[in-house]
Design an enzyme around this catalytic site. Structure first.
Site, PDB file in Angstrom:
ATOM      1  N   LYS A 125      -9.494 -38.471 -28.660  1.00 16.33           N
ATOM      2  CA  LYS A 125      -9.830 -38.500 -27.232  1.00 16.33           C
ATOM      3  C   LYS A 125      -9.673 -39.893 -26.662  1.00 16.33           C
ATOM      4  O   LYS A 125      -9.045 -40.092 -25.609  1.00 16.33           O
ATOM      5  CB  LYS A 125     -11.264 -38.013 -27.016  1.00 16.33           C
ATOM      6  CG  LYS A 125     -11.635 -37.877 -25.545  1.00 16.33           C
ATOM      7  CD  LYS A 125     -13.102 -38.131 -25.279  1.00 16.33           C
ATOM      8  CE  LYS A 125     -13.399 -39.619 -25.224  1.00 16.33           C
ATOM      9  NZ  LYS A 125     -14.774 -39.914 -24.762  1.00 16.33           N
ATOM     10  N   ASP A 174     -12.349 -34.055 -24.007  1.00 17.63           N
ATOM     11  CA  ASP A 174     -13.755 -34.403 -24.216  1.00 17.63           C
ATOM     12  C   ASP A 174     -14.577 -33.125 -24.064  1.00 17.63           C
ATOM     13  O   ASP A 174     -14.030 -32.021 -24.012  1.00 17.63           O
ATOM     14  CB  ASP A 174     -14.199 -35.498 -23.239  1.00 17.63           C
ATOM     15  CG  ASP A 174     -14.218 -35.020 -21.795  1.00 17.63           C
ATOM     16  OD1 ASP A 174     -13.802 -33.866 -21.519  1.00 17.63           O
ATOM     17  OD2 ASP A 174     -14.660 -35.798 -20.929  1.00 17.63           O
TER      18      ASP A 174
END
Length: 210
Positions: free
Chosen positions: A120, A138
């Site tokens: 991420k 996320d």
């Protein structure tokens, strides 16, 4: 979900906000990388509060390395997992100085090798700093993608791969920003505000509710 419907979803999201940006506040490449690391399991608001005084005084790897792990903890102790994050960030400073001339690398694999950097974080950095069309997954993106029916995967990486496949490339640059903002302000975790959602006609979750 069929691609024509996916295109309609992102057309709606793009109409509301054509050029979305991260809500993390940063001064340069290094401070964005640090802010994204700190944002894991924390809100952008809490990170911005902590990093405002931090980045005013320590905005380079050299400066933050001199601050040290103990000194850094004093600035970020209001953020979850601050002990681990402080350790990672100080190690990160060492790596950036010694291996990358204090610059943030612009390659995914090199970013992943840095302390505290996962998929991420690497994708956010590549997207926000280097304008690469990555999709960072996320908690907001993971939740919204599955509720809408854009993806079915049970891990962030599987969802990332599904999104890259189903979303037309023309949307990739801003896709994760739109999904994050939608999840943050409308499709919330506990109480999604379906009544005002502009995507509800296409949403699998909403169709189950009604």
């Amino acid at each position: 979900m069929k691609k024509p419907i996916v295109n309609k979803i992102f057309k709606i999201l793009s109409h509301k906000n054509e050029n979305p940006r991260t809500e993390l506040v940063y001064k340069n490449e290094f401070t964005l990388l640090v802010a994204v690391i700190l944002s894991a399991q924390a809100t952008d608001i809490s990170v911005n509060i902590a990093t405002k005084p931090l980045f005013e005084a320590y905005d380079t790897p050299e400066k933050m390395l001199r601050l040290g792990e103990i000194g850094l903890k004093k600035y970020i102790q209001s953020i979850g997992l601050f002990n681990h994050k402080a350790k990672h960030i100080i190690s990160l400073c060492n790596r950036l100085i010694n291996e990358y001339n204090s610059r943030v690398p612009s390659h995914f694999d090199k970013l992943l090798q840095l302390p505290g950097v996962g998929r991420k974080t690497a994708n956010v950095v590549l997207n926000c700093l280097f304008n690469q069309p990555t999709i960072a997954v996320d908690t907001h993106v993971f939740r919204v993608a599955k509720r809408l029916g854009l993806a079915k995967g049970n891990t962030p990486q599987k969802v990332e791969n599904e999104l890259l496949e189903v979303i037309d490339q023309k949307w990739h640059q801003y896709a994760h920003h739109w999904l994050v903002l939608h999840g943050r302000y409308i499709c919330k975790a506990r109480k999604p505000n379906c009544t005002i959602c502009p995507l509800k006609r296409y949403c699998a979750y909403y169709k189950e509710l009604v």
